[in-house]
Motif scaffolding. Structure first.
Motif, PDB file in Angstrom:
ATOM      1  N   CYS A   1       0.834  -1.215   0.000  1.00 15.28           N
ATOM      2  CA  CYS A   1       0.000   0.000   0.000  1.00 15.28           C
ATOM      3  C   CYS A   1       0.863   1.257   0.000  1.00 15.28           C
ATOM      4  O   CYS A   1       0.586   2.220  -0.722  1.00 15.28           O
ATOM      5  N   GLN A   2       1.925   1.245   0.809  1.00 15.56           N
ATOM      6  CA  GLN A   2       2.835   2.386   0.863  1.00 15.56           C
ATOM      7  C   GLN A   2       3.467   2.636  -0.514  1.00 15.56           C
ATOM      8  O   GLN A   2       3.530   3.782  -0.983  1.00 15.56           O
ATOM      9  N   ALA A   3       3.938   1.561  -1.143  1.00 11.38           N
ATOM     10  CA  ALA A   3       4.608   1.685  -2.447  1.00 11.38           C
ATOM     11  C   ALA A   3       3.666   2.211  -3.518  1.00 11.38           C
ATOM     12  O   ALA A   3       4.034   3.066  -4.348  1.00 11.38           O
ATOM     13  N   ILE A   4       2.417   1.742  -3.495  1.00 11.99           N
ATOM     14  CA  ILE A   4       1.435   2.167  -4.499  1.00 11.99           C
ATOM     15  C   ILE A   4       1.056   3.632  -4.306  1.00 11.99           C
ATOM     16  O   ILE A   4       0.950   4.395  -5.268  1.00 11.99           O
ATOM     17  N   VAL A   5       0.858   4.038  -3.069  1.00 14.07           N
ATOM     18  CA  VAL A   5       0.540   5.442  -2.780  1.00 14.07           C
ATOM     19  C   VAL A   5       1.695   6.344  -3.215  1.00 14.07           C
ATOM     20  O   VAL A   5       1.491   7.383  -3.857  1.00 14.07           O
ATOM     21  N   LYS A   6       2.912   5.932  -2.893  1.00 13.46           N
ATOM     22  CA  LYS A   6       4.094   6.715  -3.283  1.00 13.46           C
ATOM     23  C   LYS A   6       4.156   6.866  -4.813  1.00 13.46           C
ATOM     24  O   LYS A   6       4.357   7.971  -5.339  1.00 13.46           O
ATOM     25  N   LYS A   7       3.961   5.763  -5.506  1.00 18.13           N
ATOM     26  CA  LYS A   7       4.017   5.784  -6.977  1.00 18.13           C
ATOM     27  C   LYS A   7       2.934   6.689  -7.566  1.00 18.13           C
ATOM     28  O   LYS A   7       3.185   7.457  -8.501  1.00 18.13           O
ATOM     29  N   ALA A   8       1.731   6.623  -6.995  1.00 14.30           N
ATOM     30  CA  ALA A   8       0.617   7.446  -7.485  1.00 14.30           C
ATOM     31  C   ALA A   8       0.906   8.934  -7.293  1.00 14.30           C
ATOM     32  O   ALA A   8       0.615   9.757  -8.176  1.00 14.30           O
ATOM     33  N   ILE A   9       1.493   9.277  -6.148  1.00 14.92           N
ATOM     34  CA  ILE A   9       1.817  10.688  -5.884  1.00 14.92           C
ATOM     35  C   ILE A   9       2.895  11.174  -6.853  1.00 14.92           C
ATOM     36  O   ILE A   9       2.815  12.282  -7.399  1.00 14.92           O
ATOM     37  N   VAL A  10       3.908  10.332  -7.078  1.00 12.44           N
ATOM     38  CA  VAL A  10       4.978  10.685  -8.021  1.00 12.44           C
ATOM     39  C   VAL A  10       4.397  10.954  -9.407  1.00 12.44           C
ATOM     40  O   VAL A  10       4.738  11.960 -10.061  1.00 12.44           O
ATOM     41  N   GLU A  11       3.491  10.075  -9.847  1.00 11.44           N
ATOM     42  CA  GLU A  11       2.881  10.254 -11.180  1.00 11.44           C
ATOM     43  C   GLU A  11       2.092  11.558 -11.253  1.00 11.44           C
ATOM     44  O   GLU A  11       2.132  12.282 -12.247  1.00 11.44           O
ATOM     45  N   ARG A  12       1.367  11.876 -10.190  1.00 17.03           N
ATOM     46  CA  ARG A  12       0.594  13.127 -10.137  1.00 17.03           C
ATOM     47  C   ARG A  12       1.537  14.341 -10.180  1.00 17.03           C
ATOM     48  O   ARG A  12       1.299  15.308 -10.917  1.00 17.03           O
ATOM     49  N   LEU A  13       2.603  14.296  -9.394  1.00 13.62           N
ATOM     50  CA  LEU A  13       3.519  15.437  -9.316  1.00 13.62           C
ATOM     51  C   LEU A  13       4.324  15.619 -10.595  1.00 13.62           C
ATOM     52  O   LEU A  13       4.671  16.747 -10.957  1.00 13.62           O
ATOM     53  N   LYS A  14       4.614  14.534 -11.303  1.00 14.16           N
ATOM     54  CA  LYS A  14       5.331  14.637 -12.579  1.00 14.16           C
ATOM     55  C   LYS A  14       4.529  15.470 -13.575  1.00 14.16           C
ATOM     56  O   LYS A  14       5.077  16.324 -14.282  1.00 14.16           O
ATOM     57  N   VAL A  15       3.231  15.232 -13.608  1.00 17.73           N
ATOM     58  CA  VAL A  15       2.357  15.999 -14.500  1.00 17.73           C
ATOM     59  C   VAL A  15       2.259  17.450 -14.018  1.00 17.73           C
ATOM     60  O   VAL A  15       2.394  18.398 -14.803  1.00 17.73           O
ATOM     61  N   ALA A  16       2.056  17.619 -12.718  1.00 14.12           N
ATOM     62  CA  ALA A  16       1.869  18.962 -12.155  1.00 14.12           C
ATOM     63  C   ALA A  16       3.107  19.834 -12.350  1.00 14.12           C
ATOM     64  O   ALA A  16       2.994  21.035 -12.649  1.00 14.12           O
ATOM     65  N   TYR A  17       4.291  19.227 -12.149  1.00 13.08           N
ATOM     66  CA  TYR A  17       5.531  20.004 -12.241  1.00 13.08           C
ATOM     67  C   TYR A  17       6.254  19.822 -13.583  1.00 13.08           C
ATOM     68  O   TYR A  17       7.396  20.266 -13.733  1.00 13.08           O
ATOM     69  N   LYS A  18       5.550  19.141 -14.537  1.00 13.39           N
ATOM     70  CA  LYS A  18       6.118  18.919 -15.882  1.00 13.39           C
ATOM     71  C   LYS A  18       7.526  18.319 -15.803  1.00 13.39           C
ATOM     72  O   LYS A  18       8.486  18.835 -16.379  1.00 13.39           O
TER      73      LYS A  18
END
Length: 383
Positions: A109-126
């Motif tokens: 669960c920790q790994a999946i949440v971390k990965k999801a946040i990274v994917e969101r931030l990659k888009v947000a911060y280009k």
């Protein structure tokens, strides 16, 4: 200012006290197991950290949703506006727990949440490259309870029990938050004398002094959210100024702490000095059988203690004698109220009378009872 769902976490049994503290700050709240939930802005976050004496931490709820599969957890986490909270250089470790949920593997669960946040931030911060995570700290938690995932951001950092004054301690120190809770439960006010006959490193008397002079428990420490750009320094300055204005440094105090161990008395004195109460709390080496009170001059006082519990069988004869001594000594003073926290189930029998009231509390993982003996109202002095 933005509005947040704020969670003040609490030890089992202290939720009602934390809720009262939140209401005293001016916020409506609801109580749940181990937490108190309320709405507020950035100033509310800072004030909660500064003033809550009995809460463990102050967190922000980022989102809460049902998650029966890892894909669901990933997609619903990714849909949350993480860029509002985490800076591009932010360090964001994810801790977790799972109770009665299909997604029971905490590490997954920790790994999946971390990965999801990274994917969101990659888009947000280009961004395409990995995040360095060498900036401010954002401590996140994914908590699953009955298939409901709650994602929170810790605004406190080090637990709120770390007031910053404890330079030394004994073998089994009472948390500052629990010590404050014991004082608040007595309804003590600084016009009354106060004694802790088992003071150890002085935590209960020091917390009583802070309550007596209305000193904010977070006044002399820092919080992790002070490093966040969206929590401006001006907010913290304003909240600290408010705390300074509300403190009553001139309030006289009649607080004493006794302990059989002279080394603990020395530690207690150093802690009190660090807390700013060097000359205001009377610490003295003394065993409970020697405690005396001049009830004629010191009426309506309060005795609060966290005595040894006698967890080991070899200690029990000593503990039982101590509890008998307590009943004999404290029972003499009719106008004084006595409050003792212990896990020893035969306490009332040894003390010599049943408590006026008992309250179940958890001292760490130890289930204890807070035995309350209410004193008689003192007679009014003749004019």
């Amino acid at each position: 200012m933005a509005q947040y769902t704020i969670i003040a976490t609490a030890a089992m049994g202290l939720e009602a006290l934390v809720a009262q503290e939140v209401r005293d700050l001016g916020y409506e709240c609801k109580v749940d197991n181990g937490k108190v939930i309320f709405k507020g802005d950035e100033t509310a976050i800072a004030r909660a950290n500064m003033w809550l004496r009995t809460a463990d931490r102050v967190k922000i709820e980022i989102g809460s949703f049902k998650a029966f599969t890892f894909e669901e957890l990933f997609q619903k986490t990714k849909a949350l506006p993480w860029e509002k909270y985490i800076t591009e250089d932010g360090e964001f470790p994810v801790s977790g727990k799972s109770v009665k949920s299909k997604l029971f593997s905490v590490s997954d669960c920790q790994a999946i949440v971390k990965k999801a946040i990274v994917e969101r931030l990659k888009v947000a911060y280009k961004r395409v490259a990995r995040f360095k995570e060498d900036g401010p700290l954002f401590k996140l938690e994914v908590s699953l309870l009955k298939d409901v995932a709650t994602l929170t951001l810790d605004t406190s950092g080090v637990g709120l029990h770390k007031r910053g004054y404890r330079v030394g301690q004994g073998g089994a120190p009472l948390k500052e938050t629990m010590a404050a809770a014991l004082v608040l439960l007595t309804k003590w006010n600084p016009d009354r004398p106060f004694i802790d006959p088992f003071c150890g490193s002085g935590t209960i008397p020091i917390e009583a002094a802070m309550i007596g002079q209305n000193i904010a428990p977070g006044f002399n420490r820092e919080f992790v959210s002070e490093q966040w750009p969206w929590m401006p320094a001006t907010i913290w300055d304003k909240v600290r100024d408010e705390a300074d204005e509300k403190a009553n440094y001139d309030q006289p105090l009649n607080i004493s702490g006794y302990d059989i161990d002279h080394k603990m008395i020395e530690i207690a004195k150093k802690n009190a000095l660090e807390a700013g109460f060097g000359d205001l709390i009377n610490f003295k080496q003394m065993q409970v059988s020697d405690v005396t009170i001049n009830e004629k001059f010191e009426q309506n006082g309060v005795i609060v203690g966290n005595p040894p519990y006698g967890e080991r069988l070899s200690d029990q004869p000593t503990i039982e004698k101590m509890y008998r001594d307590m009943g004999r000594v404290f029972g003499q003073y009719e106008t004084w109220s006595v409050y003792m926290l212990t896990s020893y189930e035969g306490f009332e029998k040894l003390y010599g009378k049943p408590a006026t009231k008992k309250r179940k509390l958890f001292n760490g993982f130890i289930r204890t009872d807070f035995y309350q003996y209410w004193g008689k109202r003192p007679k009014r002095a003749e004019k």
